[in-house]
Write a protein that holds these residues in place. Structure first.
Motif, PDB file in Angstrom:
ATOM      1  N   LEU A   1     -24.397  24.605  -2.896  1.00 32.89           N
ATOM      2  CA  LEU A   1     -22.913  24.633  -3.307  1.00 32.89           C
ATOM      3  C   LEU A   1     -22.943  23.401  -2.129  1.00 32.89           C
ATOM      4  CD1 LEU A   1     -22.400  28.153  -4.033  1.00 32.89           C
ATOM      5  CD2 LEU A   1     -22.390  26.524  -5.619  1.00 32.89           C
ATOM      6  N   LEU A   2     -23.057  23.199  -1.181  1.00 32.10           N
ATOM      7  CA  LEU A   2     -21.828  22.343   0.097  1.00 32.10           C
ATOM      8  C   LEU A   2     -22.487  21.347   0.013  1.00 32.10           C
ATOM      9  CD1 LEU A   2     -21.832  24.917   3.007  1.00 32.10           C
ATOM     10  CD2 LEU A   2     -19.752  23.676   1.646  1.00 32.10           C
ATOM     11  N   GLY A   3     -23.468  20.745   0.277  1.00 36.15           N
ATOM     12  CA  GLY A   3     -23.873  19.335  -0.283  1.00 36.15           C
ATOM     13  C   GLY A   3     -24.266  18.557   0.570  1.00 36.15           C
ATOM     14  N   GLU A   4     -23.716  17.222   0.912  1.00 32.26           N
ATOM     15  CA  GLU A   4     -24.207  16.945   1.600  1.00 32.26           C
ATOM     16  C   GLU A   4     -22.751  17.257   2.922  1.00 32.26           C
ATOM     17  OE1 GLU A   4     -25.554  14.078   2.620  1.00 32.26           O
ATOM     18  OE2 GLU A   4     -26.737  15.112   0.669  1.00 32.26           O
ATOM     19  N   LYS A   5     -21.970  18.075   2.864  1.00 33.56           N
ATOM     20  CA  LYS A   5     -20.501  18.613   3.725  1.00 33.56           C
ATOM     21  C   LYS A   5     -21.770  19.315   4.482  1.00 33.56           C
ATOM     22  CE  LYS A   5     -16.450  18.517   0.439  1.00 33.56           C
ATOM     23  NZ  LYS A   5     -17.569  18.240  -0.728  1.00 33.56           N
ATOM     24  N   ASN A   6     -23.343  19.784   4.548  1.00 38.34           N
ATOM     25  CA  ASN A   6     -23.534  20.834   5.125  1.00 38.34           C
ATOM     26  C   ASN A   6     -23.972  20.060   6.685  1.00 38.34           C
ATOM     27  OD1 ASN A   6     -25.097  23.268   4.093  1.00 38.34           O
ATOM     28  ND2 ASN A   6     -25.279  21.809   2.384  1.00 38.34           N
ATOM     29  N   TRP A   7     -23.434  18.768   6.214  1.00 32.09           N
ATOM     30  CA  TRP A   7     -24.067  18.219   8.129  1.00 32.09           C
ATOM     31  C   TRP A   7     -22.870  17.470   8.490  1.00 32.09           C
ATOM     32  CZ3 TRP A   7     -28.368  19.610   8.038  1.00 32.09           C
ATOM     33  CH2 TRP A   7     -29.195  19.620   7.133  1.00 32.09           C
ATOM     34  N   TRP A   8     -21.860  18.086   8.401  1.00 31.51           N
ATOM     35  CA  TRP A   8     -20.184  17.393   8.539  1.00 31.51           C
ATOM     36  C   TRP A   8     -20.206  17.246  10.532  1.00 31.51           C
ATOM     37  CZ3 TRP A   8     -16.198  19.443  10.224  1.00 31.51           C
ATOM     38  CH2 TRP A   8     -15.192  19.151  10.515  1.00 31.51           C
ATOM     39  N   LEU A   9     -20.160  16.428  10.526  1.00 33.09           N
ATOM     40  CA  LEU A   9     -19.779  16.866  12.112  1.00 33.09           C
ATOM     41  C   LEU A   9     -18.268  15.837  12.523  1.00 33.09           C
ATOM     42  CD1 LEU A   9     -21.188  17.983  15.084  1.00 33.09           C
ATOM     43  CD2 LEU A   9     -21.442  15.284  15.148  1.00 33.09           C
ATOM     44  N   PRO A  10     -17.645  16.227  13.138  1.00 38.21           N
ATOM     45  CA  PRO A  10     -16.750  15.766  13.413  1.00 38.21           C
ATOM     46  C   PRO A  10     -16.665  13.900  14.105  1.00 38.21           C
ATOM     47  CG  PRO A  10     -16.110  17.397  14.031  1.00 38.21           C
ATOM     48  CD  PRO A  10     -17.412  17.259  13.981  1.00 38.21           C
ATOM     49  N   ARG A  11     -16.001  13.118  14.197  1.00 40.13           N
ATOM     50  CA  ARG A  11     -15.784  12.130  15.041  1.00 40.13           C
ATOM     51  C   ARG A  11     -16.156  12.219  17.119  1.00 40.13           C
ATOM     52  NH1 ARG A  11     -12.718   7.267  12.102  1.00 40.13           N
ATOM     53  NH2 ARG A  11     -14.442   6.569   9.548  1.00 40.13           N
ATOM     54  N   TRP A  12     -15.330  13.217  17.071  1.00 39.19           N
ATOM     55  CA  TRP A  12     -15.389  13.385  18.561  1.00 39.19           C
ATOM     56  C   TRP A  12     -16.259  14.577  18.823  1.00 39.19           C
ATOM     57  CZ3 TRP A  12     -14.722  18.256  19.634  1.00 39.19           C
ATOM     58  CH2 TRP A  12     -14.457  19.300  19.029  1.00 39.19           C
ATOM     59  N   LEU A  13     -16.981  14.599  17.836  1.00 34.24           N
ATOM     60  CA  LEU A  13     -18.172  15.274  18.512  1.00 34.24           C
ATOM     61  C   LEU A  13     -19.810  14.347  18.383  1.00 34.24           C
ATOM     62  CD1 LEU A  13     -18.214  18.745  17.391  1.00 34.24           C
ATOM     63  CD2 LEU A  13     -17.537  18.290  19.695  1.00 34.24           C
ATOM     64  N   GLY A  14     -19.525  12.740  18.521  1.00 30.40           N
ATOM     65  CA  GLY A  14     -20.341  11.637  18.379  1.00 30.40           C
ATOM     66  C   GLY A  14     -21.254  11.971  19.897  1.00 30.40           C
ATOM     67  N   TRP A  15     -20.707  12.303  20.328  1.00 28.06           N
ATOM     68  CA  TRP A  15     -21.019  12.381  22.092  1.00 28.06           C
ATOM     69  C   TRP A  15     -22.574  13.602  22.024  1.00 28.06           C
ATOM     70  CZ3 TRP A  15     -21.439  17.118  24.744  1.00 28.06           C
ATOM     71  CH2 TRP A  15     -20.476  17.507  23.843  1.00 28.06           C
ATOM     72  N   LEU A  16     -22.920  14.169  21.213  1.00 25.53           N
ATOM     73  CA  LEU A  16     -23.420  15.328  20.729  1.00 25.53           C
ATOM     74  C   LEU A  16     -25.328  14.371  20.868  1.00 25.53           C
ATOM     75  CD1 LEU A  16     -22.121  18.321  18.655  1.00 25.53           C
ATOM     76  CD2 LEU A  16     -22.428  17.764  21.220  1.00 25.53           C
ATOM     77  N   PRO A  17     -25.855  15.335  22.132  1.00 22.44           N
ATOM     78  CA  PRO A  17     -27.401  14.305  22.024  1.00 22.44           C
ATOM     79  C   PRO A  17     -28.218  14.346  20.379  1.00 22.44           C
ATOM     80  CG  PRO A  17     -26.941  16.847  22.533  1.00 22.44           C
ATOM     81  CD  PRO A  17     -26.031  16.613  22.439  1.00 22.44           C
ATOM     82  N   GLN A  18     -28.669  13.150  19.979  1.00 16.76           N
ATOM     83  CA  GLN A  18     -29.309  12.955  19.021  1.00 16.76           C
ATOM     84  C   GLN A  18     -30.505  13.948  19.251  1.00 16.76           C
ATOM     85  OE1 GLN A  18     -28.868  11.984  15.893  1.00 16.76           O
ATOM     86  NE2 GLN A  18     -26.959  10.481  16.061  1.00 16.76           N
TER      87      GLN A  18
END
Length: 716
Positions: free
Chosen positions: A679-696
């Motif tokens: 139901l959520l589709g691609e929204k499952n992988w949503w991450l705010p830009r300000w959390l972009g520093w999280l490790p890959q």
């Protein structure tokens, strides 16, 4: 072994190191297990004393009594003689007293007292020697009372007390644990034989899980120097250790075998297993440890002991899975599939049943989600009526003669079973008048307090203990709030079983928000960092809460409402054991992450390869369905065996965990998770830009050569 890839992550690096130095890894693990076991036997384990486990005013009172130097009291026993057909009790009472005085180890036989209704008499006595070991000397008195009962069949004559209760619990628990040890390993091994279809592959998880439990129990002796342990900790460690130890190895071996069957060479298969299943084990183990650490916030000796024990056993299981298991897989190669079982061994599992079921769920995700939530809501509904109570002798099998005697004495003589004890420091002059005033207040309590009021003084005369019977729980509020301050002043404190239970419940109520917040918050953060998605982390927390709520509802349905009493051999009570809801929440939340992290890792793996979310969900859940089913069956079987133990708490623990894991592996993982993610589709992988520093964190493993995907296994 060569290492052409530049692997990242603790799990992959540990696996490659162990594979290169497999002899050192295997021998080192054996030395570690044997070493800590031998050293712990020499060192001994420090057990928590009764006073260590208290809270509030009751603990303060117990500390005053402990420091006052009261003479140690021998274990007390009681014999109730009760009319069942209007027969005179005098002859039977004379026989009881005369026979007990001739019985070995019986001392201080008291004259009988009569109940207020005139139907019952009570003879009290003690078992000579150390009260801690009195259960070893109580059998002659039990035989004596049984002979007197046989001589007076028209009366009810039965014995109960501290020593006989300890003997009943000890004997029943020892028998149950012996039965559990005989059944748990064969049952687990049998499930793994079906799952793998090969003897060697099935033996590895069982052997490593047992060694992890043994090593963790050895480490507990060292940890008890900082946090004294309680008896139940060993049972909890066995339960958790077998479950997670087997599951972790199962995840790892299955992925390594699948990659070999897909055409990967031995090195590549081990690297892929380490970077996928190994990483899932690492994250899952860390999540379980974080959940268990929440018990430290209760500041309760029992919960702290549980936290230390479970953290040790999970950490040891993770260590074994990430080090010695890759070494063994490297050493065995394809011989891990040795001794194949005809009819059970399959080169590959296509998961047709699960894939067919998933197609239905993913075709109608909204309807599937609504039906799953509705089913969980129905199961969780009884939890709205959840009540708690302290443990008591009545939580043993209701058919046990000693339990029946306890209940009869408690009804006829409420002041004799669990009286409240008022600890009065510095009684001083006029104390006798204060006691007389208190007796008058007891007589005027409308039957909520029961006499006789008994007084004990320590040898120095600096502390007095005044005992009185409590007819109901509300009597404790009356005693603490009005009668004790009026009679003895604000320095007097109330202790005893009812007071201790009330203080324990108050401590749990105060710590519950902190524990829940700690566990939920850190689990959310771990999932957020692992999968770089706020939605995935939030979904994981909510789904786990649903499974916990359903488990609570099933506990209330069975143990509070009294369903399946005869099958499980228990008697329904007015509540669940008071430490059970918090402990179950922590254990279930930690263990359910095993499946959640494993499944989500496989889904994210497909998404990272470029699959659409719905296709990644279908592939991820479809490919993990077999191993998840096997792992869930192992957990359910191990937990269900704990329901065969005699204590109500172990039955509740076993049924609660087994039911929750079963729901988690079926309704949650097979229906609700795929439906919600679809139901959520691609929204499952949503991450705010300000959390972009999280490790890959890479979820996609190196790809096996496409042309070798269906080739047969080749010897290493």
């Amino acid at each position: 072994m060569e290492n052409p890839e530049r692997v990242k992550g603790i799990a992959a690096r540990a696996a490659l190191w162990s594979a290169r130095h497999r002899a050192l890894a295997i021998i080192g693990w054996i030395v570690f297990v044997v070493g800590v076991t031998v050293l712990s036997g020499q060192l001994g384990t420090i057990e928590a004393k009764g006073v260590d486990q208290g809270h509030g005013d009751s603990k303060k009172a117990d500390l005053i009594v402990e420091a006052a130097g009261f003479p140690e009291r021998p274990a007390g026993e009681m014999v109730i003689v009760q009319n069942r057909a209007g027969t005179d009790r005098a002859a039977a009472l004379a026989d009881v007293a005369a026979e007990l005085k001739k019985t070995p180890d019986v001392i201080d036989v008291q004259p009988p007292i009569q109940s207020p209704d005139g139907r019952s008499s009570l003879v009290t006595f003690s078992i000579g020697g150390d009260a801690e070991t009195a259960s070893e000397r109580v059998q002659p008195s039990l035989d004596t009372v049984a002979r007197v009962q046989a001589a007076h069949p028209d009366l009810y004559i039965a014995q109960g007390g501290d020593a006989s209760g300890d003997k009943l619990i000890g004997d029943d628990l020892d028998e149950g644990l012996h039965r559990l040890s005989l059944l748990s390993i064969p049952v687990t091994l049998g499930i793994l034989l079906v799952a793998f279809g090969a003897v060697v592959a099935a033996l590895l998880p069982v052997a490593l899980a047992i060694m992890a439990v043994v090593a963790a129990m050895g480490l507990l002796a060292f940890a008890s120097r900082l946090a004294p342990t309680v008896d139940t900790t060993a049972h909890v460690m066995l339960l958790v250790g077998l479950a997670v130890g087997v599951d972790y190895c199962l995840f790892y071996i299955r992925r390594e075998r699948d990659e070999r069957r897909a055409g990967a060479d031995p090195h590549r298969a081990l690297v892929i297993a380490a970077q996928t299943s190994g990483r899932s084990i690492w994250v899952s183990g860390l999540t379980v440890i974080v959940a268990m650490a929440g018990m430290f916030l209760t500041y309760d000796a029992t919960f702290v002991s549980f936290a230390v024990g479970t953290i040790l056993v999970v950490a040891t299981a993770v260590l074994g899975s990430l080090t010695v298991l890759p070494a063994l897989l490297s050493a065995l190669g394809d011989r891990v599939d040795a001794v194949k079982i005809p009819g059970l061994y399959r080169r590959r599992s296509d998961g047709r049943v699960w894939n067919g079921f998933l197609r239905v769920v993913l075709a109608k995700p909204l309807i599937s989600a609504v039906l799953a939530v509705g089913a969980l809501a129905v199961l969780a509904a009884p939890a709205l009526d959840l009540r708690t109570k302290g443990e008591g002798i009545e939580d043993l099998s209701p058919t046990a003669p000693i339990v029946q005697a306890y209940l009869a004495v408690d009804k006829a003589f409420p002041s004799e079973i669990s009286p409240a004890e008022i600890v009065v420091p510095n009684p001083g002059g006029g104390f006798e008048q204060k006691v007389d005033g208190f007796r008058t207040a007891v007589e005027s309590s409308d039957g909520r307090l029961a006499g006789p009021v008994e007084v004990r003084l320590n040898p120095a005369g600096t502390v007095a203990i005044v005992s009185v019977g409590l007819v109901d729980k509300e009597a404790l509020t009356l005693l603490r709030g009005d009668l004790v301050p009026a009679a003895f002043g604000s320095s007097a404190l109330v202790t005893g079983e009812a007071a201790g239970e009330a203080d324990f419940n108050a401590r749990l109520d105060a710590s519950m928000p902190w524990v829940f917040g700690f566990v939920l918050g850190l689990a959310f953060l771990l999932l957020l960092v692992s999968f770089r998605s706020v939605v995935v982390a939030l979904t994981g927390v909510v789904l786990n809460l649903l499974s916990v709520a359903a488990a609570y509802g099933m506990l209330v349905f069975v143990f509070q409402y009294g369903h399946f009493e005869s099958a499980l051999d228990f008697q329904a009570s007015d509540g669940i054991v008071n430490w059970m809801p918090l402990f179950l929440f922590i254990i279930l939340f930690g263990l359910s992450m095993d499946y959640h992290v494993f499944v989500l890792s496989r889904i994210r793996e497909g998404h990272d390869r470029g699959l659409a979310t719905r296709e990644a969900v279908r592939e991820g859940i479809g490919r993990t369905a077999g191993v998840i089913t096997s792992a869930a069956v192992v957990m359910v079987a191990v937990f269900a065996l704990f329901a065969t133990l005699p204590l109500a708490s172990t039955k509740q623990l076993g049924i609660g965990l087994a039911a929750a894991v079963l729901l988690d592996a079926t309704i949650i993982r097979a229906v609700l998770l795929p439906a919600v993610m679809a139901l959520l589709g691609e929204k499952n992988w949503w991450l705010p830009r300000w959390l972009g520093w999280l490790p890959q964190i890479a979820h996609e493993p190196p790809q096996a050569p496409a042309e070798a995907r269906d080739r047969e296994l080749t010897p290493v």
